[in-house]
Design a protein around this motif. Structure first.
Motif, mmCIF file in Angstrom:
data_model
loop_
_atom_site.group_PDB
_atom_site.id
_atom_site.type_symbol
_atom_site.label_atom_id
_atom_site.label_comp_id
_atom_site.label_asym_id
_atom_site.label_seq_id
_atom_site.Cartn_x
_atom_site.Cartn_y
_atom_site.Cartn_z
ATOM 1 N N PRO A 1 -35.503 73.054 7.926
ATOM 2 C CA PRO A 1 -36.448 74.151 8.019
ATOM 3 C C PRO A 1 -37.545 74.126 9.135
ATOM 4 C CG PRO A 1 -37.057 72.494 6.182
ATOM 5 C CD PRO A 1 -35.739 71.974 6.874
ATOM 6 N N ASP A 2 -37.742 72.803 9.652
ATOM 7 C CA ASP A 2 -38.514 72.444 10.880
ATOM 8 C C ASP A 2 -37.868 73.182 12.045
ATOM 9 O OD1 ASP A 2 -36.545 70.611 10.672
ATOM 10 O OD2 ASP A 2 -37.400 69.319 12.061
ATOM 11 N N LYS A 3 -36.653 73.374 12.233
ATOM 12 C CA LYS A 3 -36.097 73.687 13.587
ATOM 13 C C LYS A 3 -35.488 75.067 13.715
ATOM 14 C CE LYS A 3 -36.149 70.157 16.295
ATOM 15 N NZ LYS A 3 -36.165 68.840 15.703
ATOM 16 N N LEU A 4 -34.897 75.685 12.299
ATOM 17 C CA LEU A 4 -34.320 76.733 11.993
ATOM 18 C C LEU A 4 -34.977 77.715 11.142
ATOM 19 C CD1 LEU A 4 -30.751 74.935 11.848
ATOM 20 C CD2 LEU A 4 -31.627 76.251 13.809
ATOM 21 N N LYS A 5 -34.601 79.119 11.279
ATOM 22 C CA LYS A 5 -34.960 80.150 10.277
ATOM 23 C C LYS A 5 -34.056 81.154 10.203
ATOM 24 C CE LYS A 5 -38.025 82.279 13.775
ATOM 25 N NZ LYS A 5 -39.267 82.839 13.958
ATOM 26 N N VAL A 6 -33.866 81.894 9.254
ATOM 27 C CA VAL A 6 -33.102 83.307 9.103
ATOM 28 C C VAL A 6 -33.840 84.277 9.582
ATOM 29 C CG1 VAL A 6 -31.367 84.338 7.309
ATOM 30 C CG2 VAL A 6 -31.405 81.831 7.531
ATOM 31 N N VAL A 7 -33.482 85.171 10.182
ATOM 32 C CA VAL A 7 -34.396 86.377 10.574
ATOM 33 C C VAL A 7 -34.437 87.356 9.384
ATOM 34 C CG1 VAL A 7 -34.213 88.631 11.769
ATOM 35 C CG2 VAL A 7 -33.742 86.526 12.936
ATOM 36 N N GLY A 8 -33.731 87.479 8.433
ATOM 37 C CA GLY A 8 -33.732 88.019 7.283
ATOM 38 C C GLY A 8 -33.601 89.619 7.233
ATOM 39 N N ASN A 9 -32.837 90.123 8.074
ATOM 40 C CA ASN A 9 -32.445 91.454 8.395
ATOM 41 C C ASN A 9 -31.200 91.802 8.422
ATOM 42 O OD1 ASN A 9 -32.570 94.041 9.049
ATOM 43 N ND2 ASN A 9 -33.704 93.740 11.103
ATOM 44 N N PRO A 10 -30.420 91.753 6.933
ATOM 45 C CA PRO A 10 -28.921 92.058 7.059
ATOM 46 C C PRO A 10 -28.339 93.259 7.417
ATOM 47 C CG PRO A 10 -29.865 91.440 4.877
ATOM 48 C CD PRO A 10 -30.836 91.555 5.945
ATOM 49 N N ASP B 1 -23.031 85.202 7.329
ATOM 50 C CA ASP B 1 -23.624 85.565 6.462
ATOM 51 C C ASP B 1 -24.846 84.996 5.992
ATOM 52 O OD1 ASP B 1 -21.099 87.217 6.074
ATOM 53 O OD2 ASP B 1 -20.138 85.751 4.546
ATOM 54 N N ASP B 2 -25.723 85.818 5.419
ATOM 55 C CA ASP B 2 -27.012 85.187 4.935
ATOM 56 C C ASP B 2 -27.176 84.174 4.314
ATOM 57 O OD1 ASP B 2 -26.293 86.802 2.958
ATOM 58 O OD2 ASP B 2 -28.008 88.102 3.081
ATOM 59 N N ALA B 3 -25.958 84.039 3.163
ATOM 60 C CA ALA B 3 -25.822 82.985 2.205
ATOM 61 C C ALA B 3 -25.461 81.815 3.144
ATOM 62 C CB ALA B 3 -24.840 82.962 1.376
ATOM 63 N N ILE B 4 -24.739 81.725 4.060
ATOM 64 C CA ILE B 4 -24.444 80.531 4.961
ATOM 65 C C ILE B 4 -25.551 80.112 5.878
ATOM 66 C CG2 ILE B 4 -22.689 79.715 6.631
ATOM 67 C CD1 ILE B 4 -20.678 82.115 5.717
ATOM 68 N N LEU B 5 -26.177 81.149 6.376
ATOM 69 C CA LEU B 5 -27.171 80.609 7.235
ATOM 70 C C LEU B 5 -28.416 80.068 6.629
ATOM 71 C CD1 LEU B 5 -26.906 83.962 9.590
ATOM 72 C CD2 LEU B 5 -25.941 81.662 9.845
ATOM 73 N N MET B 6 -28.762 80.370 5.360
ATOM 74 C CA MET B 6 -29.772 79.984 4.456
ATOM 75 C C MET B 6 -29.504 78.589 4.263
ATOM 76 S SD MET B 6 -32.067 82.325 3.659
ATOM 77 C CE MET B 6 -33.105 81.897 2.357
ATOM 78 N N GLY C 1 -35.663 89.852 16.020
ATOM 79 C CA GLY C 1 -35.975 90.288 14.783
ATOM 80 C C GLY C 1 -34.735 91.038 14.142
ATOM 81 N N GLY C 2 -33.732 91.029 14.805
ATOM 82 C CA GLY C 2 -32.568 91.718 14.183
ATOM 83 C C GLY C 2 -31.402 91.889 15.314
ATOM 84 N N PRO C 3 -30.113 92.551 14.677
ATOM 85 C CA PRO C 3 -29.268 92.582 15.843
ATOM 86 C C PRO C 3 -29.455 93.274 17.111
ATOM 87 C CG PRO C 3 -28.651 94.004 13.913
ATOM 88 C CD PRO C 3 -29.988 93.242 13.412
ATOM 89 N N PHE C 4 -30.468 94.441 16.883
ATOM 90 C CA PHE C 4 -30.711 95.247 18.005
ATOM 91 C C PHE C 4 -31.687 94.503 19.087
ATOM 92 C CE2 PHE C 4 -29.160 98.371 15.264
ATOM 93 C CZ PHE C 4 -27.820 98.750 15.908
ATOM 94 N N SER C 5 -32.241 93.016 18.535
ATOM 95 C CA SER C 5 -32.828 92.500 19.765
ATOM 96 C C SER C 5 -32.276 91.596 20.623
ATOM 97 C CB SER C 5 -34.165 92.007 19.028
ATOM 98 O OG SER C 5 -34.163 91.399 17.727
ATOM 99 N N LEU C 6 -30.802 91.666 20.341
ATOM 100 C CA LEU C 6 -30.131 90.658 21.015
ATOM 101 C C LEU C 6 -29.609 90.811 22.429
ATOM 102 C CD1 LEU C 6 -27.799 89.662 17.913
ATOM 103 C CD2 LEU C 6 -29.553 88.302 18.798
#
Ligand code: GLU
Length: 307
Positions: free
Chosen positions: A240-249, A228-233, A173-178
């Protein structure tokens, strides 16, 4: 007819895929297929055209050299859909490519007078300092450390580091769940440096390019990709069937145009160009026709900061 998979490799078709991701069904079908294709294409915003300045007289050593050579050499990325992407036939597209074209126009260079050179994250400062490129436009974060080696005009966009994960993964859900996970990024990237901090307690893997990190994520070799979120988006919009951006910059990444550190005249001229194309609407129009199609939110007007 192209499959949706091969269409994903084509930046133009990628735009259509992004607009119609569900209609395309991920990997099968054709973005230009089907009864609604003509209306879909009508929805696509068009790119601006930029008027090329004549008789430009700017007292910049970099520019004088480019004028003599009759071409402006611009470093860019080639594997970042919607930002800086190169198709198999050499055609480049994306928001960074448009930013490069609008600036070049104000400096007196038409698109056919631009020579784009692919330069990846870890090679940018060297390519600029050695004079291998005149300008660099490629998701290049302005920061004090880099300012010791290169000059920056801008920013023209503000991104933030985020995480790309597999669509089926509900554990990150974000960098602290890695903790206990493996995260891929690229050497020299700001996000790699951030995620290596002990606070996140994760394992990092370095690849030469982001597209290679994405390949590893899809192959289950790593659990996340960070940049960066812009690159990952852009990558998520392709699959979209395989990947998603977490959305917690978790960082701030203001994008600048890189150039020779000592060429202040050029730095100011490029900042003037960014401001002019912001005011006349080109910046937003170019965004809407490129990065905006990936689902990235428009960050508002460019907020140029001169130094
Ligand atoms: N904006 C970040 C950076 O300049 C990451 C994107 C990139 O590698 O170009 O390090």
């Amino acid at each position: 007819m192209k499959s949706c998979k091969s269409a994903a490799a084509s930046a133009i078709a990628v735009l259509a895929v992004a607009l119609t991701a569900t209609a395309c069904g991920g990997d099968s079908g054709d973005a230009s297929d089907g009864p609604t294709s003509s209306s879909r294409y009508q929805e696509r915003p068009s790119l601006p055209t930029y008027q090329v300045a004549q008789d430009v007289n700017i007292d910049s050593p970099t520019l004088e050299k480019a004028q003599e050579a009759g071409k402006l050499v611009i470093g860019a990325k080639n594997d970042q859909p919607f930002l800086g992407f190169e198709e198999a036939n050499g055609k480049r597209s994306g928001f960074d490519i448009e930013i490069a074209k609008m600036i070049a126009a104000d400096l007196g260079f038409s698109p056919d007078m631009i020579e784009f050179k692919t330069v990846d994250t870890s090679n940018r400062e060297a390519a600029i300092s050695k004079g291998e490129i005149d300008l660099y436009v490629g998701t290049y974060t302005i920061n004090d450390e880099r300012k010791k080696q290169v000059g920056f005009a801008g920013p023209y966009y503000k991104a933030g580091a985020d995480l790309l994960v597999r669509e089926s993964d509900g554990t990150i859900g974000g960098p602290f769940s890695l903790e206990g996970k493996t995260v891929c990024s690229v050497k020299g990237a700001t996000a790699l440096r951030e995620i290596k901090k002990p606070d996140y307690n994760t394992t990092t893997v370095e690849a030469p390019k982001y597209s290679e990190c994405v390949r590893r994520l899809l192959a289950q070799e790593v659990d996340a990709v960070t940049t960066d979120d812009a690159i990952l988006m852009g990558y998520a919009a392709q699959r979209p069937d395989k990947l998603k951006v977490v959305g917690n910059p978790f960082t701030e990444e203001p994008y600048g145009i890189g150039m020779n550190k000592d060429d202040k005249v050029l730095r100011d001229a490029v900042s003037d160009a960014i401001e002019a194309h912001d005011e006349n609407g080109d910046h937003k129009k170019a965004y809407d026709a490129t990065l905006g199609l990936s689902g990235s939110k428009y960050g508002g007007a460019a907020m140029v900061q001169r130094y």
